[in-house]
Design an enzyme around this catalytic site. Structure first.
Site, mmCIF file in Angstrom:
data_model
loop_
_atom_site.group_PDB
_atom_site.id
_atom_site.type_symbol
_atom_site.label_atom_id
_atom_site.label_comp_id
_atom_site.label_asym_id
_atom_site.label_seq_id
_atom_site.Cartn_x
_atom_site.Cartn_y
_atom_site.Cartn_z
ATOM 1 N N HIS A 36 0.858 -1.181 0.000
ATOM 2 C CA HIS A 36 0.000 0.000 0.000
ATOM 3 C C HIS A 36 0.896 1.232 0.000
ATOM 4 O O HIS A 36 2.014 1.204 0.499
ATOM 5 C CB HIS A 36 -0.874 -0.043 1.263
ATOM 6 C CG HIS A 36 -1.954 0.988 1.341
ATOM 7 N ND1 HIS A 36 -1.698 2.303 1.663
ATOM 8 C CD2 HIS A 36 -3.297 0.889 1.176
ATOM 9 C CE1 HIS A 36 -2.851 2.975 1.679
ATOM 10 N NE2 HIS A 36 -3.835 2.141 1.384
ATOM 11 N N ASP A 44 2.971 -4.903 8.180
ATOM 12 C CA ASP A 44 1.728 -4.152 8.044
ATOM 13 C C ASP A 44 0.568 -5.147 8.115
ATOM 14 O O ASP A 44 0.359 -5.930 7.190
ATOM 15 C CB ASP A 44 1.736 -3.397 6.708
ATOM 16 C CG ASP A 44 0.418 -2.716 6.380
ATOM 17 O OD1 ASP A 44 -0.547 -2.845 7.157
ATOM 18 O OD2 ASP A 44 0.344 -2.049 5.327
ATOM 19 N N GLN A 86 -4.583 -5.467 6.621
ATOM 20 C CA GLN A 86 -5.503 -6.353 5.916
ATOM 21 C C GLN A 86 -5.539 -7.763 6.487
ATOM 22 O O GLN A 86 -6.393 -8.562 6.106
ATOM 23 C CB GLN A 86 -5.122 -6.427 4.435
ATOM 24 C CG GLN A 86 -5.318 -5.130 3.681
ATOM 25 C CD GLN A 86 -6.775 -4.688 3.624
ATOM 26 O OE1 GLN A 86 -7.688 -5.509 3.612
ATOM 27 N NE2 GLN A 86 -6.994 -3.391 3.595
ATOM 28 N N LYS A 130 -10.445 -1.692 10.349
ATOM 29 C CA LYS A 130 -10.351 -2.895 9.516
ATOM 30 C C LYS A 130 -10.774 -4.157 10.270
ATOM 31 O O LYS A 130 -10.903 -5.218 9.667
ATOM 32 C CB LYS A 130 -8.909 -3.103 9.027
ATOM 33 C CG LYS A 130 -8.291 -1.920 8.318
ATOM 34 C CD LYS A 130 -8.831 -1.709 6.917
ATOM 35 C CE LYS A 130 -7.973 -0.664 6.184
ATOM 36 N NZ LYS A 130 -8.421 -0.438 4.812
ATOM 37 N N CYS A 145 -4.861 2.599 -3.725
ATOM 38 C CA CYS A 145 -3.624 3.088 -3.088
ATOM 39 C C CYS A 145 -2.514 2.045 -3.171
ATOM 40 O O CYS A 145 -1.735 1.855 -2.228
ATOM 41 C CB CYS A 145 -3.873 3.494 -1.640
ATOM 42 S SG CYS A 145 -5.005 4.873 -1.454
#
Length: 621
Positions: free
Chosen positions: A336, A413, A416, A439, A577
């Site tokens: 991202h 990260d 997600q 999220k 993104c």
């Protein structure tokens, strides 16, 4: 206990103990009365409980249902608008506050074991009651005796408790830890013909109460999300934009409202009761995060606005101190923009170099190429655990291990991944793990940086101001220890509390159960979309989560998104993104349906039908 003198009885009458035994037997023989030793459902007060009857409505009666949405024990009339949380239909009770030695109330107590209304759920360190009305708690497979046979216990809608059985039913034997606690224990044929695979070892899963293990009740889950009752263009909302943000269960909405109604205050140093409540709620949420990601120390959990701010904090603070001219930073092609731009900025400021792990045509990272990038100039490797554009599940544990062998730090990260799979930061081994609350069915504007204590303590604060200060003179400033060192100013207190409630909800459903069900949705959706003439799937790695990106020949992605929206189906279109990875795949934009555990196979069928209609119209035109 006060001894009450027994009245003198005339000679010849049975003694009081015999009379009591006779009365007890008669009472138990009446219709609807519980037998000795019977268990009461979780939303019924057991004998002797302070919740047996709300104050003001007479003496406690064993088995009296707790009024939904009320605070028992506070003399509230049934029509009172006062609301409390609905977590498994166990409403909190406000008991007299314990008084500290200085006369200031010390804390707010709850009459419900293991529940604290300030933090909205089970207290850390307090074991769950054995009568929990939830399916997937620890190793349990079925609902306990007296519980509803769906996830209604999590629902904002109260349920009517079943009649109390006349005899207790033996509990099911515990499931061995080696047995997967998934819900589809046998292959299931759906109405549309799709067959879900059976869980390995399903035949060894013990039955509960003489019956088969229940299927995952997605409809029970859906009732917990009020926005799913919305209509768009006259059609029921189908939310396939979960990679952008997830919806919030009623328990999260209620928890935030409760905070503002009963606890709203700034935290930590005020000498009044609301500040104590707010502080406990905020720090309780921090502990929930720690436990959810299996961090070793609650003080390693730092609240920020979201994943983007989290990565910027690490880049500006750790990177600003440890990255110099000629050093190298590694990211993957899947990232991202939020995990690219801060490192670009750091590299430009320091004279460092940004290097990129390539991917294959399916969208999976090439580990052999990654190994070639590592060298003694590598300072940090920052990679996503799940691609937001393709859904690729990245082998982060191996990537982290290789980074450490090269002497580099590693950041993962988890924006997600956090809502789709079990995250264990100690198992992953990274130095930093970051994610956003919205999220994972929590509020927007709240996120988390987790970092190893020794790494965080070595980092300078990246913002200055209130809350992170121990002492200030005009000559120097002394900072608070972690985590406060990185939480300057008034934080997003209410939404941190909301995140804690979201984690409670996910824990009740079970993250492994969520992962299993969503996997079936993705497999089914990818197969159905891939069979449509003119559809090209973007991102076909063997290990995927949530995302099913595609393009349709003859249509712009915006046209496809608009046609779906007219049917009430919400998907994301655009570059998400993540322009570098889409360009690697030869496209500028995609249509990106992304699922969560409240989605259904029927909803996928609805989406596929629209795409088929578009494909057919273009061929015939």
């Amino acid at each position: 206990m006060v001894n009450i003198p027994q009245p003198h009885l005339p000679a010849g009458l049975p003694d009081p103990a015999a009379l009591a035994a006779m009365a007890s037997s008669l009472f138990q023989a009446l219709p609807g009365q519980a037998a000795p030793g019977a268990q009461f459902p979780a939303n019924m007060a057991p004998p002797g409980s302070p919740l047996s009857s709300p104050a003001g409505f007479g003496p406690g009666v064993p088995g009296t249902p707790i009024p939904q949405g009320q605070i028992p024990g506070t003399n509230l009339l049934p029509s009172s608008p006062s609301q409390v949380l609905n977590l498994g239909n166990r409403a909190p009770a406000l008991l007299p506050e314990a008084q500290a030695g200085n006369g200031v109330p010390d804390k707010l107590l709850s009459a419900v074991p293991g529940y604290d209304p300030r933090v909205g759920g089970v207290l850390q360190g307090v074991p769950e009651a054995s009568g929990s009305p939830f399916y997937f708690v620890a190793e349990k497979l079925g609902p306990p005796q007296g519980a509803p046979s769906s996830l209604d216990a999590l629902s904002s809608q109260p349920f009517q408790p079943p009649a109390v059985p006349t005899a207790s039913v033996p509990k099911a034997p515990p499931v061995p830890k080696s047995t997967p606690a998934f819900y589809f224990v046998d292959a299931v044929t759906l109405p549309n013909g799709h067959v879900t695979p059976a869980t390995p070892g399903a035949r060894e899963v013990p039955a509960y109460q003489g019956g088969a293990h229940p299927a995952f009740d997605v409809h029970g889950v859906r009732r917990d999300f009020p926005i799913l009752a919305e209509k768009v263009h006259g059609k029921p909302l189908v939310w396939f934009d979960n990679a952008a943000t997830t919806h919030k269960p009623q328990s999260v909405i209620d928890r935030i409202a409760y905070f503002y109604e009963h606890e709203n205050s700034n935290i930590h140093r005020a000498a009044h009761d609301l500040a104590a409540r707010a502080t406990d709620a905020y720090e309780g949420a921090r502990e929930r995060v720690r436990k959810f990601i299996n961090a070793p120390d609650v003080n390693e959990v730092i609240f920020v606005r979201g994943t983007t701010e989290a990565i910027n904090l690490v880049a500006k603070s750790w990177g600003g101190q440890h990255v110099g001219e000629g050093d190298e930073i590694i990211v993957s092609h899947l990232e991202h923009h939020a995990n690219i731009v801060p490192w670009q900025q750091l590299a430009a400021a320091k004279g460092a170099k940004l290097r990129v792990i390539p991917v294959d045509d399916s969208g999976q990272v090439l580990l052999d190429e990654y190994r070639k990038l590592l060298n003694d100039r590598t300072k940090i490797v920052a990679v996503t655990q799940v691609s937001n554009a393709l859904g690729t599940v990245v082998p982060v544990k191996e990537i982290v291990e290789l980074a450490h062998r090269a002497g580099a730090k590693a950041l993962v990260d988890g924006a997600q991944s956090i809502s789709h799979m079990r995250v264990d930061v100690q198992d992953i081994g990274a130095d930093f793990f970051v994610f956003s609350g919205h999220k994972v069915f929590g509020p927007t504007g709240i996120g988390v940086v987790w970092g190893k204590r020794e790494v965080l303590e070595d980092m300078p604060p990246w913002q200055g101001g209130g809350n992170m200060i121990a002492d200030v003179t005009f000559e120097k400033t002394v900072f608070q220890p972690i985590p406060n060192k990185f939480e300057a100013g008034t934080g997003n207190i209410a939404d941190a509390v909301g995140l804690g409630a979201a984690i409670d909800y996910v824990n009740k459903v079970g993250i492994e159960n969520i992962a299993r069900y969503e996997h079936e949705l993705v497999v089914y959706g990818m197969k159905a979309l891939g069979a449509i003439p003119g559809v090209r799937l973007i991102g076909t790695a063997a290990d995927k989560a949530s995302v099913m990106s595609f393009v349709l020949a003859g249509y712009s992605t915006e046209e496809v998104g608009k046609a779906l929206n007219e049917e009430g189906i919400a998907v994301r279109t655009g570059h998400h993104c993540a322009q570098p990875i889409l360009r690697r795949m030869g496209v500028e934009t995609t249509v990106r349906p992304s699922v969560a555990f409240y989605n259904t196979f029927t909803e996928i069928d609805q989406m596929v039908a629209v795409v088929k209609r578009l494909a057919s119209a273009r061929r015939n035109g």
